[in-house]
Motif scaffolding. Structure first.
Motif, PDB file in Angstrom:
ATOM      1  N   GLY A 125     101.376  24.523 -43.881  1.00 34.68           N
ATOM      2  CA  GLY A 125     101.299  23.325 -44.711  1.00 34.68           C
ATOM      3  C   GLY A 125     100.467  23.559 -45.956  1.00 34.68           C
ATOM      4  O   GLY A 125      99.764  24.565 -46.070  1.00 34.68           O
ATOM      5  N   LEU A 126     100.543  22.615 -46.877  1.00 34.97           N
ATOM      6  CA  LEU A 126      99.775  22.653 -48.122  1.00 34.97           C
ATOM      7  C   LEU A 126      99.119  21.300 -48.348  1.00 34.97           C
ATOM      8  O   LEU A 126      99.615  20.273 -47.863  1.00 34.97           O
ATOM      9  CB  LEU A 126     100.686  22.985 -49.307  1.00 34.97           C
ATOM     10  CG  LEU A 126     101.114  24.441 -49.473  1.00 34.97           C
ATOM     11  CD1 LEU A 126     102.212  24.555 -50.522  1.00 34.97           C
ATOM     12  CD2 LEU A 126      99.925  25.310 -49.853  1.00 34.97           C
ATOM     13  N   PRO A 127      98.004  21.273 -49.095  1.00 32.71           N
ATOM     14  CA  PRO A 127      97.347  19.982 -49.387  1.00 32.71           C
ATOM     15  C   PRO A 127      98.276  19.031 -50.128  1.00 32.71           C
ATOM     16  O   PRO A 127      99.097  19.447 -50.949  1.00 32.71           O
ATOM     17  CB  PRO A 127      96.152  20.391 -50.260  1.00 32.71           C
ATOM     18  CG  PRO A 127      95.892  21.815 -49.908  1.00 32.71           C
ATOM     19  CD  PRO A 127      97.235  22.412 -49.622  1.00 32.71           C
ATOM     20  N   ALA A 128      98.130  17.744 -49.852  1.00 35.00           N
ATOM     21  CA  ALA A 128      99.012  16.717 -50.419  1.00 35.00           C
ATOM     22  C   ALA A 128      98.955  16.665 -51.939  1.00 35.00           C
ATOM     23  O   ALA A 128      99.898  16.187 -52.578  1.00 35.00           O
ATOM     24  CB  ALA A 128      98.651  15.362 -49.828  1.00 35.00           C
ATOM     25  N   ALA A 295     114.071  17.861 -52.426  1.00 37.14           N
ATOM     26  CA  ALA A 295     113.223  18.740 -51.624  1.00 37.14           C
ATOM     27  C   ALA A 295     111.810  18.178 -51.523  1.00 37.14           C
ATOM     28  O   ALA A 295     111.194  18.163 -50.451  1.00 37.14           O
ATOM     29  CB  ALA A 295     113.205  20.142 -52.230  1.00 37.14           C
ATOM     30  N   ARG A 296     111.301  17.677 -52.627  1.00 40.85           N
ATOM     31  CA  ARG A 296     109.939  17.140 -52.649  1.00 40.85           C
ATOM     32  C   ARG A 296     109.824  15.885 -51.791  1.00 40.85           C
ATOM     33  O   ARG A 296     108.799  15.646 -51.148  1.00 40.85           O
ATOM     34  CB  ARG A 296     109.545  16.838 -54.093  1.00 40.85           C
ATOM     35  CG  ARG A 296     108.063  16.775 -54.334  1.00 40.85           C
ATOM     36  CD  ARG A 296     107.752  16.722 -55.805  1.00 40.85           C
ATOM     37  NE  ARG A 296     106.558  17.495 -56.130  1.00 40.85           N
ATOM     38  CZ  ARG A 296     106.087  17.656 -57.357  1.00 40.85           C
ATOM     39  NH1 ARG A 296     106.707  17.111 -58.388  1.00 40.85           N
ATOM     40  NH2 ARG A 296     105.001  18.378 -57.560  1.00 40.85           N
ATOM     41  N   ALA A 297     110.885  15.092 -51.755  1.00 38.72           N
ATOM     42  CA  ALA A 297     110.855  13.857 -50.977  1.00 38.72           C
ATOM     43  C   ALA A 297     110.668  14.141 -49.487  1.00 38.72           C
ATOM     44  O   ALA A 297     110.093  13.333 -48.767  1.00 38.72           O
ATOM     45  CB  ALA A 297     112.143  13.065 -51.203  1.00 38.72           C
ATOM     46  N   GLY A 298     111.168  15.289 -49.046  1.00 30.57           N
ATOM     47  CA  GLY A 298     111.042  15.633 -47.641  1.00 30.57           C
ATOM     48  C   GLY A 298     109.816  16.458 -47.308  1.00 30.57           C
ATOM     49  O   GLY A 298     109.613  16.840 -46.151  1.00 30.57           O
ATOM     50  N   ALA A 299     108.992  16.721 -48.319  1.00 25.87           N
ATOM     51  CA  ALA A 299     107.846  17.616 -48.123  1.00 25.87           C
ATOM     52  C   ALA A 299     106.610  16.912 -47.595  1.00 25.87           C
ATOM     53  O   ALA A 299     105.635  17.579 -47.243  1.00 25.87           O
ATOM     54  CB  ALA A 299     107.507  18.332 -49.440  1.00 25.87           C
ATOM     55  N   SER A 300     106.631  15.592 -47.506  1.00 28.17           N
ATOM     56  CA  SER A 300     105.424  14.878 -47.080  1.00 28.17           C
ATOM     57  C   SER A 300     105.013  15.253 -45.662  1.00 28.17           C
ATOM     58  O   SER A 300     103.826  15.218 -45.318  1.00 28.17           O
ATOM     59  CB  SER A 300     105.633  13.364 -47.190  1.00 28.17           C
ATOM     60  OG  SER A 300     106.726  12.950 -46.381  1.00 28.17           O
ATOM     61  N   GLY A 301     105.986  15.628 -44.824  1.00 27.04           N
ATOM     62  CA  GLY A 301     105.653  16.043 -43.464  1.00 27.04           C
ATOM     63  C   GLY A 301     105.011  17.410 -43.387  1.00 27.04           C
ATOM     64  O   GLY A 301     104.562  17.832 -42.312  1.00 27.04           O
ATOM     65  N   SER A 302     104.958  18.118 -44.515  1.00 24.27           N
ATOM     66  CA  SER A 302     104.395  19.468 -44.550  1.00 24.27           C
ATOM     67  C   SER A 302     102.998  19.512 -45.160  1.00 24.27           C
ATOM     68  O   SER A 302     102.484  20.586 -45.421  1.00 24.27           O
ATOM     69  CB  SER A 302     105.320  20.386 -45.360  1.00 24.27           C
ATOM     70  OG  SER A 302     106.592  20.485 -44.746  1.00 24.27           O
ATOM     71  N   ILE A 303     102.416  18.351 -45.397  1.00 21.01           N
ATOM     72  CA  ILE A 303     101.058  18.350 -45.956  1.00 21.01           C
ATOM     73  C   ILE A 303     100.050  18.658 -44.845  1.00 21.01           C
ATOM     74  O   ILE A 303     100.265  18.327 -43.678  1.00 21.01           O
ATOM     75  CB  ILE A 303     100.726  17.016 -46.650  1.00 21.01           C
ATOM     76  CG1 ILE A 303     100.792  15.852 -45.664  1.00 21.01           C
ATOM     77  CG2 ILE A 303     101.670  16.782 -47.839  1.00 21.01           C
ATOM     78  CD1 ILE A 303     100.336  14.535 -46.242  1.00 21.01           C
ATOM     79  N   LEU A 304      98.950  19.285 -45.230  1.00 20.58           N
ATOM     80  CA  LEU A 304      97.920  19.636 -44.248  1.00 20.58           C
ATOM     81  C   LEU A 304      97.398  18.405 -43.519  1.00 20.58           C
ATOM     82  O   LEU A 304      97.035  18.464 -42.342  1.00 20.58           O
ATOM     83  CB  LEU A 304      96.760  20.350 -44.938  1.00 20.58           C
ATOM     84  CG  LEU A 304      96.953  21.825 -45.293  1.00 20.58           C
ATOM     85  CD1 LEU A 304      95.714  22.337 -45.997  1.00 20.58           C
ATOM     86  CD2 LEU A 304      97.253  22.651 -44.060  1.00 20.58           C
TER      87      LEU A 304
END
Length: 324
Positions: A125-128, A295-304
């Motif tokens: 994951g990456l920071p929000a 792609a960005r819209a689905g990235a919220s689940g990948s935040i640290l």
């Protein structure tokens, strides 16, 4: 970074007292450690300390980010190191000593469950904060990018022909191919050429790395369909999606799980498709925007901030004794 420093930072956010580094301090016995996460522990010296920590009651979590049981012979140095009987046995012994084993993909977990009963899959994951960085989807000079290391450069030749062609494509403002992680001479040795080729080389600082790849307008991630690559985490999709960059990736297991072809990225099955999808994205700023934003819209689940509780659970019950 993804399996050590970033998880440590995210656990600190939850109120735990955490430190991270390349090795334990010599006075580790005086640190009052509840739990230690060890990445790829296999060499004799660290293995001795690993056993000592187990003997004094420290909870051990062994983390693996790659499949060290199905190594790629093309990566000569890693293959020689991890194929050595002492290294392989050291890794197996330390997996057995661990209370829990963590890894980055379900495919890798399947391999590791042959050696341990408690294997947890915790994604990278990456920071929000990276979700909010602004993007210009219609720059004058368009950058097509690849990022990797000396150990992944063997994947790049699949896309070399398409990259050479797109660098010469007569688009208003032009197209440049940017490589992060290998230098110019290495790029040329792999068949890349042309005046519009830029190779940054290895970027040690992770923040600087993200700044460099953020300059990509289109990202390519070629991979051979081999066991080692199938067990990987789709890190290039994680990075591209967090930054809103449309990604073209090989149609192999980790990327097949996250890319909806034509919607939040493109999947390549045959070599000629690299050129086709590159041209579509280079020609169409609207498509770049739609695909990058999807792609960005689905990235919220990948935040640290969404993943740190998975690390906390894997480190339990030690974490339960730590004030949060």
């Amino acid at each position: 970074m993804y399996r050590g420093i970033l998880p440590a930072i995210s656990l600190d956010w939850l109120g735990h007292q955490v430190s991270a580094g390349m090795q334990l301090p010599e006075n580790w016995r005086e640190q009052g450690l509840d739990v230690v996460v060890g990445c790829r522990v296999a060499k004799p010296g660290p293995s001795t300390v690993w056993r000592q920590m187990r003997d004094v009651g420290v909870r051990l979590v062994l983390d693996l980010d790659d499949d060290y049981f199905h190594l790629d012979p093309a990566n000569t140095m890693a293959y020689r190191l991890w194929s050595h009987p002492r290294m392989r046995q050291g890794l197996l012994d330390n997996i057995a000593l661990a209370h829990t084993v963590t890894c980055c993909s379900e495919q890798l977990a399947t391999v590791l469950r042959e050696h341990h009963d408690d294997v947890r899959v915790i994604p990278n994951g990456l920071p929000a904060q990276h979700l909010g960085s602004p993007r210009d989807y219609d720059p004058e000079l368009l950058s097509v990018g690849w990022a990797g290391t000396a150990s992944t450069m063997h994947e790049l030749p699949q896309a070399v022909r398409a990259l050479n062609r797109i660098a010469e494509y007569r688009r208003p403002g032009g197209v440049v191919v940017r490589l992060v992680g290998i230098d110019q001479s290495t790029a040329v040795s792999l068949g890349l050429k042309g005046r519009r080729l830029g190779a940054l080389g290895w970027v040690e600082d992770f923040g600087h790395y993200l700044t460099a790849v953020e300059e990509f307008d289109v990202w390519v991630a070629p991979y051979r369909d081999i066991d080692f690559n199938r067990a990987k985490f789709p890190t290039k999709y994680l990075e591209a999606s967090m930054l809103g960059i449309p990604l073209i990736a090989s149609d192999i297991e980790p990327y097949r799980q996250v890319i909806r072809h034509g919607e939040n990225g493109f999947l390549v099955r045959h070599e000629h498709e690299w050129g086709r999808y590159l041209k579509r994205l280079v020609d169409d700023p609207g498509l770049r925007r739609r695909m990058g934003m999807a792609a960005r819209a689905g990235a919220s689940g990948s935040i640290l901030q969404a993943i740190n509780q998975q690390w906390e659970a894997a480190l339990a019950p030690a974490m339960e004794r730590t004030p949060a």
